[in-house]
Enzyme design. Structure first.
Site, PDB file in Angstrom:
ATOM      1  N   ASP A 203       0.803  -1.210   0.000  1.00 39.83           N
ATOM      2  CA  ASP A 203       0.000   0.000   0.000  1.00 39.83           C
ATOM      3  C   ASP A 203       0.844   1.272   0.000  1.00 39.83           C
ATOM      4  OD1 ASP A 203      -2.237   1.665   0.311  1.00 39.83           O
ATOM      5  OD2 ASP A 203      -2.187   1.516   2.488  1.00 39.83           O
ATOM      6  N   ASN A 433       7.054  -6.995   6.857  1.00 40.33           N
ATOM      7  CA  ASN A 433       5.726  -6.527   7.269  1.00 40.33           C
ATOM      8  C   ASN A 433       4.637  -7.317   6.556  1.00 40.33           C
ATOM      9  OD1 ASN A 433       3.935  -4.263   8.462  1.00 40.33           O
ATOM     10  ND2 ASN A 433       3.335  -4.296   6.302  1.00 40.33           N
ATOM     11  N   GLU A 434       3.683  -7.778   7.331  1.00 40.58           N
ATOM     12  CA  GLU A 434       2.442  -8.337   6.834  1.00 40.58           C
ATOM     13  C   GLU A 434       2.602  -9.312   5.683  1.00 40.58           C
ATOM     14  OE1 GLU A 434      -0.759  -5.639   6.285  1.00 40.58           O
ATOM     15  OE2 GLU A 434      -0.675  -4.964   8.354  1.00 40.58           O
ATOM     16  N   TYR A 491      -6.570  -3.003  12.953  1.00 38.08           N
ATOM     17  CA  TYR A 491      -7.471  -1.934  12.488  1.00 38.08           C
ATOM     18  C   TYR A 491      -8.894  -2.150  12.979  1.00 38.08           C
ATOM     19  CZ  TYR A 491      -3.607  -0.050   9.824  1.00 38.08           C
ATOM     20  OH  TYR A 491      -2.415   0.544   9.477  1.00 38.08           O
ATOM     21  N   TYR A 495     -11.017  -1.172   9.407  1.00 38.20           N
ATOM     22  CA  TYR A 495     -11.309  -2.143   8.342  1.00 38.20           C
ATOM     23  C   TYR A 495     -12.340  -3.178   8.794  1.00 38.20           C
ATOM     24  CZ  TYR A 495      -7.415  -0.308   5.612  1.00 38.20           C
ATOM     25  OH  TYR A 495      -6.593   0.506   4.892  1.00 38.20           O
ATOM     26  N   GLU A 526       0.795  -0.774  14.161  1.00 32.70           N
ATOM     27  CA  GLU A 526      -0.071   0.021  13.281  1.00 32.70           C
ATOM     28  C   GLU A 526      -1.477   0.003  13.846  1.00 32.70           C
ATOM     29  OE1 GLU A 526      -0.238  -0.942   9.090  1.00 32.70           O
ATOM     30  OE2 GLU A 526       1.933  -1.155   8.983  1.00 32.70           O
ATOM     31  N   LYS A 590      -4.198   8.204   6.397  1.00 28.51           N
ATOM     32  CA  LYS A 590      -4.189   7.903   7.835  1.00 28.51           C
ATOM     33  C   LYS A 590      -3.155   8.719   8.608  1.00 28.51           C
ATOM     34  CE  LYS A 590      -6.050   3.266   7.382  1.00 28.51           C
ATOM     35  NZ  LYS A 590      -5.840   3.044   5.942  1.00 28.51           N
TER      36      LYS A 590
HETATM   37  C1  GCB Z   1      -1.383  -2.154   6.801  1.00 29.67           C
HETATM   38  C2  GCB Z   1      -0.105  -2.050   6.083  1.00 29.67           C
HETATM   39  C3  GCB Z   1       0.186  -0.644   5.606  1.00 29.67           C
HETATM   40  C4  GCB Z   1      -1.071  -0.013   5.053  1.00 29.67           C
HETATM   41  C5  GCB Z   1      -2.097   0.036   6.156  1.00 29.67           C
HETATM   42  C6  GCB Z   1      -3.425   0.650   5.687  1.00 29.67           C
HETATM   43  O1  GCB Z   1      -1.623  -3.041   7.560  1.00 29.67           O
HETATM   44  O2  GCB Z   1       0.976  -2.544   6.823  1.00 29.67           O
HETATM   45  O3  GCB Z   1       1.202  -0.707   4.649  1.00 29.67           O
HETATM   46  O4  GCB Z   1      -0.823   1.256   4.537  1.00 29.67           O
HETATM   47  O5  GCB Z   1      -2.364  -1.259   6.590  1.00 29.67           O
HETATM   48  O6  GCB Z   1      -3.598   1.846   5.834  1.00 29.67           O
HETATM   49  O7  GCB Z   1      -4.227  -0.095   5.151  1.00 29.67           O
END
Ligand code: GCB
Length: 620
Positions: A203, A433-434, A491, A495, A526, A590
């Site tokens: 992203d 990451n992820e 999130y 989300y 995050e 964000k």
């Molecule tokens: C995440 C990712 C990050 C994204 C973020 C988002 O989990 O690690 O790269 O930008 O979510 O804002 O969706």
């Protein structure tokens, strides 16, 4: 990021995988023995016309070229839309002359970062290839340039991302926010029909080009290859161990000076600084000593911060005191420059980090420019240092089973640690990451477990190792709980359970109950909410500034109750650019700050909150 739609198509890997391991990466410096020529400036440039898939670059390509700035991402430097959408090779060219006064020296050509892969041609001859867009590489050119003549330097740059690259692209599938429409014949046909396109499995915008400085630097013919520093605390004294590698056997001498220029220790290996001043994160005293290493006629000088790092139970100790991470996930991202090196922005960001009373950030989702680590050493900002391994695919297990892919990941880890090992600001390594997995198959477990075992011994300072995981079935995820620190991106309320912060906090607490039992320190690496600056509502709903503040306040209230939660990194420090898609309007919003670093209401909220939270011993 939790909600995505994708079709994972497995593409056979066709690239050849020469190891990119560079081993020695001392940052170029000017001193009485070494010289540096900066090749930043305006170069000639052109995008490939699609006819040269191998990155073969000829002088004649430049008869039809434009001008471009180096360092910078090329994407936003030209109004031609092809610059943004380009997928494939692009070519840079300039000429240079090495002063004949340097002809007795060893001459190196160093690229701090070319994204994502590079072929370097000197006077028409291919002299270096490199894969990976966020770490330096270099090659010796002593015998190629000693004539004092003008030389032609051409750099071919490939921005393509696929299942073999870090970060990963989803060649043949869909991009991060794309919809599958897997069985709609017209969509399937259109995908085959369209021109080649990069489909990031991550992203952030796939900014490309010569993103960081290009330099020629010199050393004497017999030279210092590498220096590895480890520090320890012994009562009131600091112990600094220097592991110095040289081009040939020979004596080495080391002096350590304090800030007043007084020599406080001297020797050739392990030095004791009496009554040492330790390196403390801000707002403490990030004290740096200056070490000078001499070998024959060569000299290298580096900053040394004396500090220790250790994970004990659920605590993260810096200099034996429990540290609380207040900070951000960040990006290297700004208007016009893209991901191009921007010292002005780095200085501004450090200032904004201080203004918000933060003490740390993660180099999400790739290693940053070395100058940023240097600033953090000096300003006392703590770094979690991350590789570009973002979005490794797991919907298909295959990627985990590709031996040479993991080898590339290992090489990148090795290069990262090799580059950043001496920075006191770096306190933890993030392997990635992820990985794109909802539940973890055995192959994923094997992959990450093996990588963890591989990474641990690479660092002589034995800093903690982690990886950062997305919202998933934490009960089935076996890897995250094995890390030295559990780093989770969550999130709740954005989300999922969108906008319902009561339900979000209920769910978060259920998960935190689970982590409490693991007896590991946890950082929320995050959490966040897209927010349009200036969009205000009396009743806080998503995208409003009021919602962003409420979201953080509600989540933070829960985090504050948990002793084992040792850090909070809101996502993101600032708004940043992404690929276009149905879930992003002018990028990811964000940020606590806008892309041009103006505070949203939430920045003021954190500035106050963090002024009230101590950096050490917060959760006694
Ligand atoms: C995440 C990712 C990050 C994204 C973020 C988002 O989990 O690690 O790269 O930008 O979510 O804002 O969706």
């Amino acid at each position: 990021m939790a909600v995505r739609f994708r079709l994972w198509v497995h593409i056979p890997i066709s690239l050849s995988w020469n190891s990119q391991y560079n081993q020695h990466m001392l940052y170029p410096e000017i001193n009485k023995a070494r010289n540096v020529m900066d090749l930043s400036g305006v170069w000639s440039f052109r995008l490939d016309d699609g006819k040269h898939s191998d990155g073969y670059a000829e002088e004649k390509f430049f008869s039809n070229s434009t001008l471009i700035a180096v360092p910078a991402s090329y994407n936003d430097l030209n109004e031609n839309p092809d610059f943004r959408s380009h997928c494939g090779w692009a070519y840079y060219k300039r000429t240079f002359t090495v002063p004949s006064s340097l002809s007795s020296e060893r001459i190196m050509l160093r690229f701090d970062a070319v994204t994502h892969s590079a072929k370097v041609y000197l006077d028409g001859k291919l002299i270096k290839e490199h894969q990976g867009g966020f770490l330096p590489f270099e090659t010796e050119i002593t015998d190629l340039v000693k004539d004092g003549e003008e030389h032609s330097l051409i750099v071919a740059v490939d921005n393509r991302i696929n299942h073999s690259t870090l970060p990963m692209g989803n060649e043949g599938g869909t991009a991060f926010f794309g919809s599958d429409n897997a069985d709609v014949p017209s969509v399937i046909a259109a995908k085959k029909w369209r021109k080649p396109v990069n489909l990031p499995n991550f992203d952030f915008f796939n900014y490309a080009g010569i993103n960081r400085p290009v330099r020629i630097y010199t050393t004497p013919k017999e030279y210092i290859k590498d220096i590895t520093v480890t520090t320890a605390i012994n009562g009131d004294d600091g112990v600094i161990d220097f592991d110095v590698e040289t081009s040939a056997p020979g004596p080495v001498s080391i002096t350590v000076k304090d800030k007043e220029g007084k020599i406080v220790a001297a020797g050739n290996k392990t030095l004791t600084v009496k009554n040492a001043r330790l390196w403390w994160p801000r707002p403490g005293d990030p004290y740096l000593y200056k070490a000078t290493v001499t070998y024959g006629s060569d000299v290298y000088t580096l900053n040394v911060g004396i500090r220790t790092v250790e994970v004990k139970g659920t605590e993260f100790l810096i200099n034996n005191k429990p540290f609380y991470f207040k900070g951000f996930g960040k990006h290297e991202d700004s208007a016009v420059h893209g991901r191009g090196f921007d010292l002005v922005l780095d200085v501004k960001d450090i200032s904004m980090i201080g203004w918000m009373n933060a003490n740390s950030f993660r180099t999400s989702h790739y290693p940053y420019a070395e100058e940023m680590y240097d600033l953090c050493d000096r300003e006392g900002i703590v770094i979690i240092d991350e590789t570009p391994a973002v979005g490794i695919g797991g919907t298909s297990e295959d990627v985990y089973k590709i031996g040479h892919f993991q080898q590339h990941h290992k090489d990148v880890l090795k290069d990262l640690i090799e580059r950043d090992k001496n920075h006191p600001s770096v306190v933890m390594w993030s392997m990635g990451n992820e990985p794109d997995v909802v539940t973890f198959p055995d192959s994923a477990y094997d992959y990450w477990h093996d990588l963890y075992e591989y990474t641990k011994p690479l660092d002589k300072q034995q800093r903690p190792v982690t990886f950062v995981v997305n919202q998933n079935n934490y009960e089935r995820d076996r890897i995250t709980r094995e890390m030295d620190v559990v780093c989770i991106n969550r999130y709740y309320g954005w989300y999922n359970l969108s906008g319902d912060m009561d339900a979000a906090c209920y769910a978060l607490n259920l998960e935190l109950d689970f982590w409490e039992k693991q007896n590991k320190p946890v950082i929320l690496t995050e959490y966040g909410a897209d927010t349009l600056p200036g969009f205000h509502l009396s009743s806080p709903e998503m995208f409003s500034e009021e919602f962003q503040v409420m979201y953080y306040d509600r989540i933070n209230t829960e985090l504050d109750k948990r002793k084992f939660v040792i850090g909070e990194h809101p996502w993101n420090f600032a708004d940043f650019n992404t690929i276009q898609g149905p879930m992003r309007a002018d990028g990811n919003r964000k940020g606590l700050l806008t892309r041009d670093r103006r505070p949203k209401m939430s920045a003021h909220y954190f500035r106050k909150r963090w002024s009230e939270i101590p950096d050490f011993s917060y959760k006694k």
